[in-house]
Scaffold this active site. Structure first.
Site, PDB file in Angstrom:
ATOM      1  N   HIS A 279      45.684  38.604  45.613  1.00 19.65           N
ATOM      2  CA  HIS A 279      45.107  37.893  44.383  1.00 19.65           C
ATOM      3  C   HIS A 279      45.277  38.935  43.114  1.00 19.65           C
ATOM      4  O   HIS A 279      45.584  38.752  42.120  1.00 19.65           O
ATOM      5  CB  HIS A 279      43.529  37.855  44.682  1.00 19.65           C
ATOM      6  CG  HIS A 279      43.130  37.519  43.533  1.00 19.65           C
ATOM      7  ND1 HIS A 279      43.043  36.126  42.749  1.00 19.65           N
ATOM      8  CD2 HIS A 279      42.349  38.183  42.480  1.00 19.65           C
ATOM      9  CE1 HIS A 279      42.118  35.994  41.675  1.00 19.65           C
ATOM     10  NE2 HIS A 279      41.940  37.344  41.409  1.00 19.65           N
ATOM     11  N   GLU A 280      44.988  40.421  43.343  1.00 16.61           N
ATOM     12  CA  GLU A 280      45.150  41.364  42.337  1.00 16.61           C
ATOM     13  C   GLU A 280      46.569  41.570  42.103  1.00 16.61           C
ATOM     14  O   GLU A 280      46.983  41.701  40.848  1.00 16.61           O
ATOM     15  CB  GLU A 280      44.566  42.674  42.592  1.00 16.61           C
ATOM     16  CG  GLU A 280      43.091  42.677  43.037  1.00 16.61           C
ATOM     17  CD  GLU A 280      42.426  42.023  41.842  1.00 16.61           C
ATOM     18  OE1 GLU A 280      42.782  42.377  40.697  1.00 16.61           O
ATOM     19  OE2 GLU A 280      41.142  41.305  41.991  1.00 16.61           O
ATOM     20  N   HIS A 283      47.912  38.988  39.538  1.00 11.64           N
ATOM     21  CA  HIS A 283      47.875  38.998  37.961  1.00 11.64           C
ATOM     22  C   HIS A 283      48.752  39.881  37.644  1.00 11.64           C
ATOM     23  O   HIS A 283      49.399  39.598  36.588  1.00 11.64           O
ATOM     24  CB  HIS A 283      46.611  39.878  37.945  1.00 11.64           C
ATOM     25  CG  HIS A 283      45.210  39.153  38.120  1.00 11.64           C
ATOM     26  ND1 HIS A 283      44.754  37.909  37.334  1.00 11.64           N
ATOM     27  CD2 HIS A 283      44.016  39.225  38.957  1.00 11.64           C
ATOM     28  CE1 HIS A 283      43.866  37.590  37.728  1.00 11.64           C
ATOM     29  NE2 HIS A 283      43.192  38.185  38.572  1.00 11.64           N
ATOM     30  N   GLU A 365      42.610  33.481  36.868  1.00 12.66           N
ATOM     31  CA  GLU A 365      42.248  33.681  38.275  1.00 12.66           C
ATOM     32  C   GLU A 365      42.688  32.650  39.198  1.00 12.66           C
ATOM     33  O   GLU A 365      43.024  32.942  40.389  1.00 12.66           O
ATOM     34  CB  GLU A 365      40.620  33.660  38.156  1.00 12.66           C
ATOM     35  CG  GLU A 365      39.953  34.772  37.582  1.00 12.66           C
ATOM     36  CD  GLU A 365      40.482  36.007  37.842  1.00 12.66           C
ATOM     37  OE1 GLU A 365      40.548  36.195  39.025  1.00 12.66           O
ATOM     38  OE2 GLU A 365      40.683  36.814  37.092  1.00 12.66           O
ATOM     39  N   ASP A 369      44.910  33.182  42.393  1.00 10.84           N
ATOM     40  CA  ASP A 369      44.711  32.954  43.841  1.00 10.84           C
ATOM     41  C   ASP A 369      45.760  31.956  44.447  1.00 10.84           C
ATOM     42  O   ASP A 369      45.845  32.149  45.359  1.00 10.84           O
ATOM     43  CB  ASP A 369      43.445  31.719  43.392  1.00 10.84           C
ATOM     44  CG  ASP A 369      42.071  32.387  43.542  1.00 10.84           C
ATOM     45  OD1 ASP A 369      42.088  33.593  43.683  1.00 10.84           O
ATOM     46  OD2 ASP A 369      41.084  31.849  43.029  1.00 10.84           O
TER      47      ASP A 369
END
Length: 424
Positions: A279-280, A283, A365, A369
């Site tokens: 997930h990070e 970004h 976000e 995801d």
């Protein structure tokens, strides 16, 4: 624009903003209370009623504190502006210092220090009462004071030269000063991105290289698959201050590093850690960091241009309780006062735009995801998110309108639903 009209607009905007904050907080409290007795159906197999009610009570306690904080912030802003607080500090600085630059800096620093001291009880109550009551706080008073001292010293070392440079440019660079200041502001923030991981963050926390070789190998495999390189994998002693858990990557260019809270590693399985890291990395792969930096820089350019127009108008100062002659900027404090007043009242006039920035963040976000679901198992990310919501006592049932204004991350129900869609 007349002085009286601007004062009326300011007071009206301040009252409206405060009323909306109080109304939203009351909505949040009612909504959480209404859903406190039952775990949402989507989470009944993973979250027990006690954990759900703990999150409801924790969120309610923080929301009630925000009610008092909103009222206090309004009173403090009125005290500094229309009640003459800034004018009083300005008069004091004129009698104390002969140099106009020192006069301006002393007023700004005084307002910042006074605000910090007056707001400290709210932070202390949040940390040592609310966080402690729900079992999250690990910080001692001595550590809190040490952090505060470090923050003040760091602010002085980095902030005072920046403030001095900004005020000098505002006074000496003519009508296009805002472009020069913007260039300095951009350069300063980019510098912070480079130095933060190695020089600033270690002042407050210890960072140890990840020792678990099996987990490290899993993460290295994931990063290669995602095309991500970093300067290392680190574990931060987050448990020194709180039991809350998180993970993030920080830095810029060759200084990028991935950081795990030690509390996170203790709670999640290796596959769930992979999912959270993916997930990070999402970004990064979706360029969210650069988009946010670019958005912030563009917004700051617009704000500085607006300030350049306002600082030439007497009604701007006088409408906020400060008597100054804007025709003599080079010989007076008006440059510093304009900067101070503008950024003090900006949140009042921009509050109604907050849902847009929250929406922008929540959109990122969802995208992160989705990327994590492509690179790892969506079920792993779902279970990890539920654990994080539990460990952080994040309510599963926030008021939708409150979340629209304040939540930078989507509510758990929406995030899990989106992840489940990725599997179908």
């Amino acid at each position: 624009m007349t002085t009286s009209l601007f004062t009326t607009l300011f007071v009206g905007a301040l009252l409206l903003t405060t009323f909306i904050k109080l109304w939203l907080a009351q909505r949040q409290l009612r909504h959480i209370h209404t859903h406190r007795a039952q775990v949402p159906e989507a989470f009944r197999e993973q979250v027990d009623l006690n954990a759900h009610q703990k999150a409801a009570d924790y969120t309610s306690a923080k929301t009630r504190l925000s009610l008092l904080s909103a009222i206090f912030d309004m009173i403090m802003l009125l005290a500094f502006t229309l009640a003459g607080g800034i004018q009083l500090l300005s008069d004091w600085s004129i009698t104390t210092f002969h140099n106009t630059m020192l006069q301006g800096i002393s007023v700004i620093v005084s307002v910042l220090l006074i605000s910090s001291i007056l707001e400290a009880p709210f932070e202390l109550y949040s940390t040592f009462i609310i966080e402690a009551r729900f079992g999250f706080n690990k910080m001692t008073l001595s550590l809190y004071l040490l952090d505060a001292l470090k923050g003040i010293l760091l602010g002085a070392i980095l902030g005072l030269p920046l403030l001095l440079g900004v005020l000098w440019l505002m006074e000496k660079m003519g009508s296009l000063w805002w472009l020069y200041v913007w260039g300095v502001w951009v350069s300063f923030n980019l510098l912070l991105l480079f130095i933060y991981p190695n020089f600033i963050a270690p002042l407050f926390n210890k960072f140890q290289p990840l020792q678990d070789e099996v987990l490290k190998a899993r993460i290295d495999t994931l990063m290669r698959r995602c095309g991500f390189t970093s300067s290392g994998l680190f574990v931060m002693d987050g448990s020194k201050r709180s039991t809350h858990g998180n993970a993030y990557f920080t830095g810029f260019g060759k200084t990028k590093r991935i950081v795990f809270f030690d509390t996170l590693l203790q709670r999640l399985t290796p596959s769930e850690i992979d999912a959270v890291l993916a997930h990070e990395l999402g970004h990064f792969k979706r360029h969210h960091v650069m988009k946010r930096i670019t958005f912030t820089f563009i917004l700051s350019l617009i704000f500085l241009w607006v300030l350049a127009q306002l600082m030439q108008s007497g009604w701007f100062y006088q409408g906020l309780g400060v008597n100054i002659n804007p025709e003599n900027i080079a010989q007076t404090q008006s440059t510093a006062l304009a900067l101070l007043l503008f950024f003090m009242v900006l949140p009042v006039f921009s509050f109604l735009l907050q849902p847009l920035t929250s929406y922008y963040s929540r959109k990122h976000e969802f995208e992160a995801d989705a990327y994590a679901a492509e690179q790892t198992n969506a079920d792993d990310l779902s279970t990890a998110l539920v654990k994080l919501f539990q460990d952080n006592a994040k309510t599963l049932t926030p008021d939708p309108l409150y979340a629209t204004f304040y939540e930078s991350h989507p509510p758990a129900i929406e995030r899990i639903a989106h992840l489940m869609e990725k599997q179908t």
